[in-house]
Write an enzyme that holds these catalytic residues in place. Sequence first.
Site, mmCIF file in Angstrom:
data_model
loop_
_atom_site.group_PDB
_atom_site.id
_atom_site.type_symbol
_atom_site.label_atom_id
_atom_site.label_comp_id
_atom_site.label_asym_id
_atom_site.label_seq_id
_atom_site.Cartn_x
_atom_site.Cartn_y
_atom_site.Cartn_z
ATOM 1 N N ASP A 440 6.589 13.008 -10.482
ATOM 2 C CA ASP A 440 6.228 14.006 -11.465
ATOM 3 C C ASP A 440 5.973 15.302 -10.690
ATOM 4 O O ASP A 440 5.827 15.280 -9.477
ATOM 5 C CB ASP A 440 4.956 13.504 -12.159
ATOM 6 C CG ASP A 440 4.393 14.528 -13.096
ATOM 7 O OD1 ASP A 440 5.197 15.182 -13.775
ATOM 8 O OD2 ASP A 440 3.156 14.669 -13.142
ATOM 9 N N LYS A 441 5.921 16.426 -11.370
ATOM 10 C CA LYS A 441 5.624 17.654 -10.634
ATOM 11 C C LYS A 441 4.169 18.057 -10.781
ATOM 12 O O LYS A 441 3.400 18.045 -9.829
ATOM 13 C CB LYS A 441 6.536 18.782 -11.095
ATOM 14 C CG LYS A 441 6.533 19.945 -10.145
ATOM 15 C CD LYS A 441 6.732 21.267 -10.836
ATOM 16 C CE LYS A 441 5.408 21.794 -11.343
ATOM 17 N NZ LYS A 441 5.529 22.945 -12.188
ATOM 18 N N THR A 442 3.810 18.398 -12.035
ATOM 19 C CA THR A 442 2.481 18.956 -12.240
ATOM 20 C C THR A 442 1.401 17.937 -11.876
ATOM 21 O O THR A 442 1.397 16.828 -12.387
ATOM 22 C CB THR A 442 2.315 19.362 -13.701
ATOM 23 O OG1 THR A 442 3.461 20.100 -14.056
ATOM 24 C CG2 THR A 442 1.076 20.193 -13.898
ATOM 25 N N LYS A 624 0.023 32.393 -28.598
ATOM 26 C CA LYS A 624 0.633 32.320 -27.269
ATOM 27 C C LYS A 624 1.540 31.097 -27.279
ATOM 28 O O LYS A 624 1.282 30.114 -27.986
ATOM 29 C CB LYS A 624 -0.436 32.199 -26.192
ATOM 30 C CG LYS A 624 -1.265 30.934 -26.300
ATOM 31 C CD LYS A 624 -2.264 30.845 -25.193
ATOM 32 C CE LYS A 624 -3.006 29.515 -25.261
ATOM 33 N NZ LYS A 624 -4.155 29.430 -24.394
ATOM 34 N N ARG A 660 3.927 29.492 -14.132
ATOM 35 C CA ARG A 660 4.073 29.031 -15.508
ATOM 36 C C ARG A 660 3.794 30.212 -16.419
ATOM 37 O O ARG A 660 2.746 30.846 -16.324
ATOM 38 C CB ARG A 660 3.065 27.920 -15.797
ATOM 39 C CG ARG A 660 3.295 26.692 -14.971
ATOM 40 C CD ARG A 660 2.026 25.916 -14.816
ATOM 41 N NE ARG A 660 1.687 25.166 -16.027
ATOM 42 C CZ ARG A 660 1.980 23.887 -16.195
ATOM 43 N NH1 ARG A 660 2.615 23.240 -15.256
ATOM 44 N NH2 ARG A 660 1.630 23.256 -17.290
ATOM 45 N N THR A 747 10.487 16.763 -14.039
ATOM 46 C CA THR A 747 9.466 17.690 -14.514
ATOM 47 C C THR A 747 9.829 18.261 -15.873
ATOM 48 O O THR A 747 10.983 18.248 -16.273
ATOM 49 C CB THR A 747 9.253 18.827 -13.492
ATOM 50 O OG1 THR A 747 8.523 19.850 -14.125
ATOM 51 C CG2 THR A 747 10.568 19.383 -13.001
ATOM 52 N N ASP A 880 3.269 10.133 -17.467
ATOM 53 C CA ASP A 880 3.948 9.404 -16.392
ATOM 54 C C ASP A 880 3.754 7.902 -16.488
ATOM 55 O O ASP A 880 4.327 7.154 -15.708
ATOM 56 C CB ASP A 880 3.416 9.873 -15.029
ATOM 57 C CG ASP A 880 3.542 11.371 -14.867
ATOM 58 O OD1 ASP A 880 4.626 11.892 -15.201
ATOM 59 O OD2 ASP A 880 2.567 12.008 -14.445
#
EC number: 7.6.2.1
Lengths: 1143, 379
Positions: A440-442, A624, A660, A747, A880
């Site tokens: 995974d990335k984050t 947002k 991000r 990701t 994940d």
Amino acid sequence: MGGRNSKSKGDVLPNSLPQNWPNPSEEDIKECPTRNIIVNGPQGYLFASNFIRTSKYTAWNFLPKFLAQSFHPRKKMANVYFFLISCMQMIPLITNTYGIPTVLMPLSFVIFVDAIFAALEDLARHKADDLANASKALIHDDAKGSFEETTWSNVKVGSFIKVLNRDVIPADVIILAVKEKTAIAEGRAYVETKSLDGETNLKMRRALKNTLNEIKVDSDVKKIGHGEIVMEHPNKLIDRFKGTFEITGGEKEVVDPTNVLLRGCTLRNVDWAICLVVNTGLDTKIMMSNTESPVKTSSLELRINVEIKRVDFYLMTVCLFGAVGNFVWKNQEMLDAWYLKWSTTDADETASLHETDFKDYNATGDFLLSAIVQFFYYFLLMANFVPVSLYVSMSTVKYFQATFIENDVNIYHEETNTPTKVRTMALNEELGQISHVFSDKTGTLTCNIMDFRKCTVNGRSYGKGITEIGKAAYNLQGDTIPEDILAGEAMSREHAEMHKQPHVNFYDQSIRFDLVGANGDEQAQALEDFFTVLALCHSVIPEHDEETKEVHLSASSPDDEALVCGAKFFGFEFMDRKQGIATLRLSNGELRSYQILEMIEFNSTRKRMSVVVKVDDRLELFSKGADTVMIPRLSEKINQEKLLDDTCKHMTAYAKEGLRTLMICKRTLDPAWWEEWHEKFHTASVDLKEIEKRLNGEPNDIDLLAEDLETDFRLLGASAIEDKLQEGVPECIADLANAGIKIWVLTGDKVETAINIAVACRLLHPEEYMEQVVIAGGGDTNTKKKLVEKLIDSIRQFEEDVKQAGSADLVKPRALIIDGPSLIVAMQPEVQPYLLRFTQCCKAVVGCRVSPDQKRQMVHMVKEKVLGVKTLAIGDGANDVAMIQAAHVGIGISGQEGMQAVNASDYAIAQFRFLRRLLLLHGRWNYRRMSKLVCYVFYKNIVMAITQFWYAFQTGFSGQKFYFEGGIQLFNIAYTCFPIMLLGVFDQDVEEKMLLKYPQLYNNGIRDAFFNSKVFFHWILAGTIESLVISIFPLYALQQTGEPNDRQDFLPSLWHYGATSFTLVVIVTNVKLLLNQYTFPWFCTLCWILSVGSWFASAYGMTNVLQIDFDGYKVYEDLMRNHSYWLCLLVVTVLLAMRDFFY
Amino acid sequence: MQPSRRPADTPFKQQRLNAWQPILTPTYVISTFLLIGIIFIPVGITLLSQSNNVAEITYQYDGAGAPAGCKITANNEGKKCTIDIVATEDMKAPVYVYYELSNFYQNHRKYVKSLSFSQLRGEMVSADELHEDCKPLDKVTEVGGAGVELKLNPCGLIANSMFNDKISLPQASKWTLDETNIAWESDVNDKFDNPEGFKQEECDCPGGAGVLTACTSLCGVTFDCGQKGVYFQDPDTLKCYAYEYPEDATTQYLFESYPLIVYPAGPSPNVKNEHFINWMRTAGLPTFRKLYGSIDTDILKGETISFDIDANFDVASFEGTKAIVISTVSWFGGKNPFLGQSYIAVGSICVALAVAFGVKHMVSPRKLGDTRYLVWKEA
């Protein structure tokens, strides 16, 4: 409800659950569709008690229940096998142990050890249960009219309980009323759900509107009167609740998840809450969701099962050979041996051997039968082919290996006080064979600690400096980083240090000047709007510390937290949100209040969040969201194309730096339109059907209405948040790649962000070193045909390159970058093979914008379709979990995003970089250790067992054993047990330094180099040959020898030969171990000496007691006096060790 | 604040223990092999010469290829014959006399397990247990009797297939054959005992009628002299004994099965008989020797030693052979060149390997720790 309500059978209430729970049929549910709870009255149904028992056994049923499990025919094959053997040992016809089931001894030891582990585990559960059941709860006593203290186990469905601040909730309850810290009663309570989902942020809950104002003091609960709750049956979905609450004569109120507190959560930020119990004990959500994760077995163990079958075949062959030999030999050679008295007829039975002629033996038919008997006899004689001790040794060794992993100080994270946790020790050796890492990335590659880094407002970009990822991006393009960027960062650093705040890492002073009008009023207004949106449009919950008066922010999303902190940094500090009024403190100390009329939360399909705020008299919508969803919603009525252009340009630049981005917009609403919309929205959002649809991801009125609102936006700007790379990630990835591990990063990020992060992690290299194949963004690759063409093309090109260069190592490495939408196409059966083939050519694969299920699918695809891979999935978040469970080895990062990943994982580490040590060091060590252990355990048992077979050639294939029975039984327990286990725990063939310096050494594991059919076969072959020597050599060496003292008969007997062979078995197998061991700490050497010594001691001891061994009485003492015995030991040991030593 | 969960940084927990790590350098391997060779070859030569110093003569007297004189065709034939052995070299006393059987599978499973421990240790064992333990031989029909079944004591194949050729030296022989102390003391003392209820008493036997009186006077007093044994005169010592065995009428005892070898009374009565005890220790190979006795006087080269044989043990039916072996001993027992040869062979292999390895090492040395060997190729 129907007939179930009738109380025909005396006082026995019908069960509240449908029939056949927990797997009711549709008809069962139809008969009992809801759970009905009476408020303030006797219950009509029987509910589960809140007394819980998670333990599996009690003192009484432990033995039968545990035994039943231990001999489960499929799960515990080995135990059943050995039990059958011990039964066979009791059959007089074939027994070689005088009818004593000697295998029972080691078998009971194995089961005993298992039982101890099971008992300890269960004892812990008992303790936890007792603790939970005895916890204190306050239950309303109808007679006294107040809340009285009692234990959790007494909490019943329908009773009122009072939960105090920071108390743990004893059952699933509906909040009726709360006493808040503020004077105004809003009915808000906060709850910490750490024990449920591991998330540490507070979540808001509300009391039921109907009862909120009715209950002010304890005795009020009776005053609300009789009522009924109709709700769904218990289930394990923790974020779902469906039910209605109705006081007789009052209005029916919908109960949703925000009205419910679940067992195990902690109440926070209120003085007390009075609640009504709805689910107890096993019906609570936490208990319902307690499921066991899938049991994983290492590839090595699966390999063992295959090898066991082959060994069994070998065993059968040997037995068959023995039986046939017996049959043939008996018919051809032995019929005339009068001393064996072949006839079994009654008449002959009483005839003395020397006096009767035994020519008339029975027909051959009986011999055939006896050959079959003989087969089973041999089978028993060599039952040790499949070693009893293997599984005990393996689990003991794994236990200690796991202890050492957990105690490794180098993979302990000081900052978070987290050591590595081994949750599935069965996979220790699998760590040494990983060929594919899915990451995974984050939160895994990055820290998941967000810093407000840059922003663009009204077309003007603020924020200097460059991230690590940004630097890597420059490197990727081969450019040098422009001087001014570095200079700007340095200049602003001083300023930043002055205003240092958590989650903000902003280097630019100009924004402060612009805020006060240095760049015109328009810019100043835009900045003010921008930060107001940031300060108001979020789901952060402020927690007030009463002592220090500080505000602590509790956020479920680290992005939100960073944005709120960013706003604070620029003087828009979010203070509080109460009763729909949010308060901000401006930089000049002024408090400004905003009325929040509606909030539409963020979710992964909407990808945006909005609040409707009343500012003075205007109605403003602040939003947002991701650029992809926000851009289509921008207003076309005003001219903002230039602004959009600039903003997008800036956002692309931010994305390249790995930041991000979120787009910030606002819209001014027409009050009349708003009123109308709000009414519709309110109706929809309390409609159970719509809520249900929304939960199931179906189109629904709530989302449709939200779309109506969130449109016609005016663009304010965009924020950029940095998620820093974790320490040591690039080095770790480089080492893993050098070790031959293929790394896939999966990701949810955009392609550019993902590529840049992959570069920063040194997963991707600049174009001149690595060819990147990008399949993303639809376009030319959105159809199967085109995708297949592209893949085939890439494969062909790679193969041509390889042909030209001569070796795959010399070709420019390939990398594949693919995004989620393309993956949907690529995962289809027609395309998948090509995708797989190409990924096999790639050193790295980056998946962008992939969903949790796609992550799982990719792991699954590689795991199932590529031969011999061992996959490892590493991640930190709930998204994940699927991937972690699907992979051979799942690793959870015990970090920011909660505990789900860790709870689903096999190993939990605190930092990605620990993976390097876990795999390259512990994994490889343990893989080699386990391989040696398994091979060795088979080897030593084969040497021991088959020696007896070779001896059968001397005994007319009768299968006479020549070992002391005691020796056979102690062989696996004492003589050869501990040295190999110590090897399995301690041996280091290559030292720590070298393993970490040369990651290439890991490749052995990927290629199955230490344990494969060939290696195993070599060990078996070695065992067979060595046993042949061990069996035959003493027969020649010992003949006619002995110690001729006192002129007694010193010549060796059957038992002398046997004892000599057995000594050789003990010594040769132990020496073999030494030759396979690399490090010798003092206790290994000591243990080795004791193990070998124990044979000599026990052989002497056992043969000195007539009752233990009649046949072997004093034989060993006699043998020890024989010089040839010792000389024979030495020469055979040297002869057999020579080969191993030479290599 | 929760307590630190930092693991202890000890060498043990961090797997950094001091440990001996032998590295098999070429020099180390070569010198080890050389050393082994240097030790083994002389040891082998010594062993071989020791073995060669043993004087051993085997005379096969029954079975294929044996002279006709002692050949028998059925058990208990009782054929008497004499064999002459000429010493081919000097044989220093003590000279051991063995009988050697071949193609006799004393190690056959059926044979080995056919005995009753308890019975041999003198316990009275139930008939059922005997049947189980001694299968297929626990009872016997009385010879010449009216089909009466007798329990065998001891029962089983081993005990009842005892080698029952009588070997002796002629009266006039220059040498004497000592048949005592040939069994292990531990066996005689602990492993074998006559049944509970057995008793014997030496009585005067001056010869003639007096014998009867002296021994029979014990009858009815301390001995129940039933229909069987009354008294026994040991043919070797000529001493007389009164004796009694329990359940004598329904049991066939060892001395009754092998009257020529086993005596009912005397210093080694019944199962205490040392030939029997030696027989009971089953041999490991189908060709085996058992000690029969020893001769205390040297046999010089060229001398002829004659043995009287009372042949009763049939080997012809199973194509076996019988032989007498006379042999001297070395410090590791009888003649066995195999061990010496194997030491020389293994020693030579070690030296050869050391040389071969040494040459290879000189021609193409591999540097230790060469990281080039770490590179792997992707398949």
